[in-house]
Design a protein around this motif. Structure first.
Motif, PDB file in Angstrom:
ATOM      1  N   SER A   8       0.829  -1.210   0.000  1.00 58.40           N
ATOM      2  CA  SER A   8       0.000   0.000   0.000  1.00 58.40           C
ATOM      3  C   SER A   8       0.864   1.262   0.000  1.00 58.40           C
ATOM      4  O   SER A   8       2.068   1.217   0.252  1.00 58.40           O
ATOM      5  N   ASN A   9       0.210   2.398  -0.331  1.00 57.76           N
ATOM      6  CA  ASN A   9       0.829   3.713  -0.207  1.00 57.76           C
ATOM      7  C   ASN A   9       2.093   3.826  -1.059  1.00 57.76           C
ATOM      8  O   ASN A   9       3.175   4.167  -0.595  1.00 57.76           O
ATOM      9  N   VAL A  10       1.945   3.519  -2.365  1.00 57.35           N
ATOM     10  CA  VAL A  10       3.053   3.661  -3.304  1.00 57.35           C
ATOM     11  C   VAL A  10       2.596   4.537  -4.471  1.00 57.35           C
ATOM     12  O   VAL A  10       1.399   4.661  -4.742  1.00 57.35           O
ATOM     13  N   ARG A  11       3.565   5.142  -5.182  1.00 55.23           N
ATOM     14  CA  ARG A  11       3.260   6.064  -6.276  1.00 55.23           C
ATOM     15  C   ARG A  11       3.630   5.464  -7.621  1.00 55.23           C
ATOM     16  O   ARG A  11       4.712   4.898  -7.780  1.00 55.23           O
ATOM     17  N   GLN A  16       0.129   9.056  -9.245  1.00 53.39           N
ATOM     18  CA  GLN A  16      -1.043   8.484  -8.587  1.00 53.39           C
ATOM     19  C   GLN A  16      -0.630   7.545  -7.466  1.00 53.39           C
ATOM     20  O   GLN A  16       0.260   6.707  -7.641  1.00 53.39           O
ATOM     21  N   PHE A  17      -1.275   7.680  -6.317  1.00 53.31           N
ATOM     22  CA  PHE A  17      -1.043   6.763  -5.206  1.00 53.31           C
ATOM     23  C   PHE A  17      -1.932   5.542  -5.364  1.00 53.31           C
ATOM     24  O   PHE A  17      -3.140   5.667  -5.607  1.00 53.31           O
ATOM     25  N   SER A  19      -2.372   0.990  -4.417  1.00 55.84           N
ATOM     26  CA  SER A  19      -1.989  -0.218  -3.696  1.00 55.84           C
ATOM     27  C   SER A  19      -1.892  -1.349  -4.707  1.00 55.84           C
ATOM     28  O   SER A  19      -2.488  -1.297  -5.776  1.00 55.84           O
ATOM     29  N   ALA A  32      -6.180   2.570  -6.882  1.00 55.00           N
ATOM     30  CA  ALA A  32      -6.379   3.403  -5.694  1.00 55.00           C
ATOM     31  C   ALA A  32      -7.278   2.742  -4.663  1.00 55.00           C
ATOM     32  O   ALA A  32      -7.249   3.112  -3.481  1.00 55.00           O
ATOM     33  N   ASP A  44       3.625  -1.347   3.967  1.00 56.21           N
ATOM     34  CA  ASP A  44       3.357   0.065   3.679  1.00 56.21           C
ATOM     35  C   ASP A  44       4.557   0.623   2.922  1.00 56.21           C
ATOM     36  O   ASP A  44       5.679   0.638   3.422  1.00 56.21           O
ATOM     37  N   GLY A  46       5.232   3.649   2.162  1.00 57.92           N
ATOM     38  CA  GLY A  46       5.718   4.938   2.641  1.00 57.92           C
ATOM     39  C   GLY A  46       5.781   6.013   1.574  1.00 57.92           C
ATOM     40  O   GLY A  46       6.595   6.937   1.667  1.00 57.92           O
ATOM     41  N   GLY A  47       4.932   5.907   0.554  1.00 58.10           N
ATOM     42  CA  GLY A  47       4.905   6.917  -0.499  1.00 58.10           C
ATOM     43  C   GLY A  47       6.011   6.798  -1.523  1.00 58.10           C
ATOM     44  O   GLY A  47       6.228   7.694  -2.334  1.00 58.10           O
ATOM     45  N   ASP A 364      12.959   5.582  -3.138  1.00 52.71           N
ATOM     46  CA  ASP A 364      12.616   6.932  -2.709  1.00 52.71           C
ATOM     47  C   ASP A 364      13.127   7.904  -3.762  1.00 52.71           C
ATOM     48  O   ASP A 364      14.303   8.289  -3.769  1.00 52.71           O
TER      49      ASP A 364
END
Length: 395
Positions: A8-11, A16-17, A19, A32, A44, A46-47, A364
């Motif tokens: 989850s919580n990836v770009r 777009q975010f 999962s 989404a 997670d 973490g973006g 990142d």
């Protein structure tokens, strides 16, 4: 037992975010509003930026010195010097293709590569010994690294009687692709060399991946012969020309005519984007519909001290060689080690989509261009639905 993962919580590259859910090594859904499968392992992101697993389109894991003491390179300047030096060194040094290919394969996985095509030397000295070592590595890594093996006559084919038969044995024993090398400058007879190569590929039902270092008009002559045979033998879409240096040195009119023929026969091109040689024109090839992709070639071997098993670095070097500076241009460089490489090698079920193999990399980075240039530590690597590396270390 079902193996499930929920990330989850990836770009995505477009910002777009999302999962991602995977079940038994396949992406079940990406979006989404995706929910976790029952009993899934939860992660997670973490973006972080989500990328597909990387594809190494051309390397030589059987001959690498990765992880070994420094090899002092004092080899002569000619291609034949390098071939002879390597063959003798491998014969006398105790170099172990099984151990070295395994060490390099693990390093590739650690840095996010989940599909790989490797050329393995077949010659009348070593016979199938190097192939046997790489086959063992493929078996060991099969659940986390999809590997294609090219049976490669590094010392030439016709010039070393018995090599054709050894190549046939290699294809029978498990090699996936038939390799070839400079039919004019190494074998000395491009017609006979290509005839033997295509006949052997046809007999075993295998595709071809040929090293073509031959320069200028010599390379163009060989390439025309190859394209004729690809059409005559019905091998459209089943041939890769690796390096193709001649395509970067021909007059524009002659080059473009050859590129049109390459496109028509669906021949793919591989480049390592070397700074010291002419290279095929990347953007023009893409414009003409030619699949052109990237690879490291040798990594820390007797040919060259350079190279690391990091396809983001290779994408950066492709970007530098082709003067790709804009963010959208750097997306092309990344495509060379992802979608285009999977297509050129014939790796199926690739990409960030439902039904594809669950090969995922988290970094990142603000964008794909940023990832190519900065080559950040791989925050997470997932191969075939398994977490195989975390924060730059094998899991």
């Amino acid at each position: 037992m079902t193996r499930s993962l929920y990330l989850s919580n990836v770009r995505l590259a477009d910002g777009q975010f999302v999962s991602v859910s995977s079940v038994d090594g396949r992406i079940e859904a990406i979006g989404a509003h995706v929910t976790a499968p029952p009993g899934a392992h939860l992660e997670d992101g973490g973006g972080a930026l989500l990328l597909p697993g990387f594809v190494e389109g051309h390397t030589h894991i059987d001959k690498s010195n990765w992880g070994r003491p420094w090899y002092r390179n004092e080899v002569g300047p000619l291609l034949t010097d390098r071939i002879s030096n390597e063959r003798e060194w491998r014969k006398t040094s105790g170099h172990d293709a099984a151990a070295q290919s395994l060490a390099l394969s693990r390093a590739f996985v650690q840095m996010g590569t989940t599909r790989l095509r490797t050329h393995v030397d077949i010659d009348t000295d070593a016979r199938l010994r190097h192939l046997e070592g790489v086959l063992a590595t493929r078996q060991t890594m099969h659940d986390v690294l999809e590997m294609q093996i090219v049976a490669f006559p590094q010392s030439g084919m016709l010039v070393r009687p018995g090599t054709v038969e050894l190549l046939g044995s290699a294809l029978t024993e498990g090699a996936d692709v038939l390799g070839a090398l400079d039919p004019a400058l190494i074998d000395g007879d491009p017609v006979a060399s290509l005839d033997a190569t295509f006949a052997l590929a046809d007999r075993h039902g295998k595709p071809i991946d040929i090293h073509l270092h031959e320069p200028g008009e010599i390379g163009a002559f060989t390439l025309r012969l190859l394209l004729d045979r690809a059409e005559t033998m019905g091998m459209q879409g089943r041939v890769v020309v690796s390096h193709g240096f001649c395509l970067g040195a021909l007059p524009e009119r002659e080059r473009d005519a050859l590129l049109d023929r390459i496109a028509h026969r669906r021949v793919a091109l591989l480049t390592s984007a070397p700074p010291s040689r002419t290279v095929p024109p990347l953007k023009l090839c893409r414009k003409k519909g030619i699949t052109m992709f990237g690879g490291n070639d040798g990594i820390r071997d007797t040919w060259s001290p350079y190279g690391v098993p990091d396809m983001l670095e290779r994408a950066m070097l492709i970007g530098m060689r082709y003067d790709l500076r804009r963010d959208d241009d750097l997306m092309i460089a990344f495509d060379c080690v992802s979608e285009a490489a999977a297509r050129g090698c014939g790796f199926a079920d690739y990409g960030l989509r439902a039904g594809a193999r669950a090969d995922l990399v988290l970094v990142d980075a603000a964008s794909v261009a940023h990832a190519v240039v900065a080559r950040p530590v791989r925050k997470l690597v997932v191969s075939n639905g398994r977490i195989v590396a975390r924060d730059g270390a094998l899991a």
